[in-house]
Design a protein around this motif. Structure first.
Motif, mmCIF file in Angstrom:
data_model
loop_
_atom_site.group_PDB
_atom_site.id
_atom_site.type_symbol
_atom_site.label_atom_id
_atom_site.label_comp_id
_atom_site.label_asym_id
_atom_site.label_seq_id
_atom_site.Cartn_x
_atom_site.Cartn_y
_atom_site.Cartn_z
ATOM 1 N N UNK A 121 -0.239 15.290 1.502
ATOM 2 C CA UNK A 121 -0.333 14.108 2.375
ATOM 3 C C UNK A 121 0.283 12.862 1.729
ATOM 4 N N UNK A 122 0.715 13.005 0.478
ATOM 5 C CA UNK A 122 1.357 11.859 -0.177
ATOM 6 C C UNK A 122 0.481 11.179 -1.213
ATOM 7 N N UNK A 123 -0.484 11.933 -1.707
ATOM 8 C CA UNK A 123 -1.415 11.383 -2.698
ATOM 9 C C UNK A 123 -0.703 10.902 -3.964
ATOM 10 N N UNK A 124 0.194 11.722 -4.489
ATOM 11 C CA UNK A 124 0.874 11.343 -5.740
ATOM 12 C C UNK A 124 1.802 10.160 -5.517
ATOM 13 N N UNK A 125 2.486 10.172 -4.387
ATOM 14 C CA UNK A 125 3.380 9.062 -4.040
ATOM 15 C C UNK A 125 2.580 7.764 -3.956
ATOM 16 N N UNK A 126 1.435 7.843 -3.280
ATOM 17 C CA UNK A 126 0.605 6.641 -3.122
ATOM 18 C C UNK A 126 0.014 6.235 -4.476
ATOM 19 N N UNK A 127 -0.498 7.206 -5.250
ATOM 20 C CA UNK A 127 -1.089 6.873 -6.571
ATOM 21 C C UNK A 127 -0.101 6.113 -7.431
ATOM 22 N N UNK A 128 1.110 6.673 -7.541
ATOM 23 C CA UNK A 128 2.103 6.083 -8.435
ATOM 24 C C UNK A 128 2.461 4.670 -7.978
ATOM 25 N N UNK A 129 2.713 4.521 -6.691
ATOM 26 C CA UNK A 129 3.124 3.210 -6.186
ATOM 27 C C UNK A 129 1.970 2.204 -6.173
ATOM 28 N N UNK A 130 0.773 2.705 -5.932
ATOM 29 C CA UNK A 130 -0.417 1.841 -5.972
ATOM 30 C C UNK A 130 -0.607 1.304 -7.387
ATOM 31 N N UNK A 131 -0.449 2.188 -8.378
ATOM 32 C CA UNK A 131 -0.609 1.778 -9.780
ATOM 33 C C UNK A 131 0.450 0.743 -10.138
ATOM 34 N N UNK A 132 1.695 0.990 -9.729
ATOM 35 C CA UNK A 132 2.763 0.042 -10.053
ATOM 36 C C UNK A 132 2.501 -1.293 -9.336
ATOM 37 N N UNK A 133 2.032 -1.230 -8.098
ATOM 38 C CA UNK A 133 1.745 -2.471 -7.353
ATOM 39 C C UNK A 133 0.658 -3.283 -8.068
ATOM 40 N N UNK A 134 -0.374 -2.612 -8.563
ATOM 41 C CA UNK A 134 -1.439 -3.327 -9.279
ATOM 42 C C UNK A 134 -0.882 -3.960 -10.557
ATOM 43 N N UNK A 135 -0.035 -3.198 -11.249
ATOM 44 C CA UNK A 135 0.552 -3.728 -12.485
ATOM 45 C C UNK A 135 1.448 -4.930 -12.178
ATOM 46 N N UNK A 337 10.729 -3.133 1.446
ATOM 47 C CA UNK A 337 10.664 -2.114 2.496
ATOM 48 C C UNK A 337 9.246 -2.067 3.074
ATOM 49 N N UNK A 338 9.153 -1.614 4.305
ATOM 50 C CA UNK A 338 7.829 -1.585 4.957
ATOM 51 C C UNK A 338 6.863 -0.680 4.223
ATOM 52 N N UNK A 339 7.363 0.478 3.752
ATOM 53 C CA UNK A 339 6.469 1.415 3.059
ATOM 54 C C UNK A 339 5.943 0.783 1.771
ATOM 55 N N UNK A 340 6.826 0.121 1.020
ATOM 56 C CA UNK A 340 6.388 -0.508 -0.236
ATOM 57 C C UNK A 340 5.377 -1.611 0.048
ATOM 58 N N UNK A 341 5.651 -2.394 1.085
ATOM 59 C CA UNK A 341 4.715 -3.478 1.410
ATOM 60 C C UNK A 341 3.353 -2.931 1.814
ATOM 61 N N UNK A 342 3.381 -1.819 2.560
ATOM 62 C CA UNK A 342 2.107 -1.235 3.006
ATOM 63 C C UNK A 342 1.313 -0.711 1.807
ATOM 64 N N UNK A 343 1.999 -0.115 0.840
ATOM 65 C CA UNK A 343 1.265 0.408 -0.329
ATOM 66 C C UNK A 343 0.746 -0.752 -1.189
ATOM 67 N N UNK A 344 1.559 -1.811 -1.312
ATOM 68 C CA UNK A 344 1.095 -2.974 -2.072
ATOM 69 C C UNK A 344 -0.147 -3.575 -1.413
ATOM 70 N N UNK A 345 -0.148 -3.575 -0.089
ATOM 71 C CA UNK A 345 -1.303 -4.103 0.646
ATOM 72 C C UNK A 345 -2.531 -3.211 0.410
ATOM 73 N N UNK A 346 -2.297 -1.892 0.422
ATOM 74 C CA UNK A 346 -3.413 -0.958 0.172
ATOM 75 C C UNK A 346 -3.959 -1.156 -1.244
ATOM 76 N N UNK A 347 -3.069 -1.496 -2.187
ATOM 77 C CA UNK A 347 -3.516 -1.759 -3.564
ATOM 78 C C UNK A 347 -4.412 -2.993 -3.586
ATOM 79 N N UNK A 348 -4.010 -4.023 -2.857
ATOM 80 C CA UNK A 348 -4.830 -5.250 -2.804
ATOM 81 C C UNK A 348 -6.179 -4.975 -2.151
#
Ligand SMILES: Nc1ncnc2c1ncn2[C@@H]1O[C@H](COP(=O)(O)OP(=O)(O)OP(=O)(O)O)[C@@H](O)[C@H]1O
Ligand SMILES: [Mg+2]
Length: 359
Positions: A121-135, A337-348
């Motif tokens: 479902x994209x768990x690894x993709x989200x984990x990696x990008x979520x971690x980078x967004x937090x950093x 990109x919309x996907x990056x913004x959405x993951x950054x938002x999920x990180x917040x």
């Protein structure tokens, strides 16, 4: 009648008056005032000039601009104040450890598990990008790839072939995009199957958690294998997990599995931070139109039913797949990109949910 009436001139403001004004400003997320939350520090008043530190509970605070504006407005309203300087910083609060016998990871304030009921479902993709967004927001972040069946982190960070190194018997994490990274893939030869059984698995996970030089981290993001098996349960028993982010796609079948995952975490005492709907809709790379291939919005409805926070919807966007395959996280390389913004938002949103739990 006096010739000169003594006009009420603005007396110099005092730190007490400033604190009193700020004790009426609420944190919109945490539901308490900023003074009670110990978010206002080092108030200095000199004549009409006020300076202070506004210490947020996470650098990834989704409300940071509006909180800052409320602080400035409240301080300006204090009689005698002519200027205000707000210095923004953050101090991430550590997770509570309500269960005995679970050993915190030394130096790590919050262990965040990223899980899903269903695979792919994209768990690894989200984990990696979520971690980078937090950093990127300024937090100190680690990423542990605990997917013993199919570690993805070596690919996602272009680190295939990297081997774990040690120092005084401790694992030294790799570093990329501001993260400290350990993957089970750093132990394996390419494409070798993993045959880890119970005790060995426990030992491996234990070593990754407690035998790694993580240093001081605000968040340690853990990419879990799919489902609700041994790794998830062992992790929850080994260390206090501050919270879990559950990733799903909008199909009914995936949503049924979300409920299972949520129940499993509840049983082992791990709070759910919320649910991300990935591949929520397809964003056409040619005409930017939107199609809802798997249906849409199911996770939001499921969250409402289960009383969980909806962390956002990430579109199916080809740039995300391409960046992931190239080993360069999209939130770092194409943050607009919309996907990056959405993951950054999920990180917040995840960070905000943690702040609330850790009050
Ligand atoms: N929103 C998205 N847009 C485009 N591609 C995506 C998106 N999310 C994930 N992908 C792609 O889908 C594939 C599966 O994603 P990923 O490996 O992150 O899933 P997973 O849940 O970790 O899988 P597993 O259960 O096997 O661990 C990858 O090729 C990834 O690049
Ligand atoms: Mg994965």
């Amino acid at each position: 009648m006096a010739l000169f009436e003594k006009k009420e001139t603005a007396q110099g403001a005092t730190p007490e008056a400033v604190l009193s004004a700020l004790s009426k400003v609420m944190d919109p997320e945490l539901g308490k005032d900023l003074v009670t939350l110990n978010m206002i520090r080092n108030v200095k008043v000199s004549g009409g000039e006020v300076e202070l530190d506004l210490v947020l509970t996470t650098p990834a605070c989704p409300m940071k601009n509006s909180i800052r504006a409320s602080v400035e407005q409240a301080v300006r309203g204090v009689p005698g104040v002519s200027s205000v300087l707000v210095r923004l910083s953050s101090d991430v609060r550590p997770a509570k450890n309500p269960m005995e016998g679970r050993r915190p990871v030394e130096g790590v304030r919050n262990v965040v598990a990223v899980a899903s009921g269903k695979g792919g479902v994209g768990k690894s993709t989200i984990s990696a990008n979520l971690a980078v967004a937090l950093a990127r927001s300024g937090a100190r972040v680690g990423l542990l790839d605990a997917d013993i069946y199919g570690p993805s982190v070596p690919t996602l960070f272009n680190m295939k072939g990297h081997r774990l190194t040690g120092d005084n018997g401790k694992i030294v994490p790799a570093q990329a995009h501001g993260l400290k990274i350990v993957s089970i893939g750093f132990l394996l030869e390419d494409d070798s199957p993993v045959i880890w059984r119970g005790p060995m698995l426990m030992k491996g996970l234990e070593q990754f958690l407690h035998g790694t030089k993580w240093g001081e981290l605000d968040y340690l993001v853990i990419d879990l294998p799919p489902g609700t098996g041994d790794v998830q349960i062992s992790l929850a028993q080994m260390t206090p997990v501050a919270g879990a982010v559950v990733v799903t796609t909008p199909q009914d079948l995936a949503l049924i599995d979300v409920r299972k995952a949520v129940r499993m975490f509840e049983q082992v005492g791990v709070p759910i931070l919320g649910v991300v709907e990935n591949m929520s809709y397809f964003l056409c790379p040619h005409c930017a139109s939107r199609s809802e291939i798997f249906g849409h919005g199911g996770a939001r409805t499921a969250c409402a039913e289960m009383g969980l926070r909806f962390l956002g919807e990430v579109p199916l966007q080809v740039e995300l797949r391409v960046a992931s395959d190239a080993g360069s996280p999209l939130v770092a390389t194409s943050p607009d990109t919309l996907a990056a913004q959405a993951i950054a938002k999920a990180a917040e949103e995840s960070a905000a949910a943690l702040s609330l739990l850790n009050l």
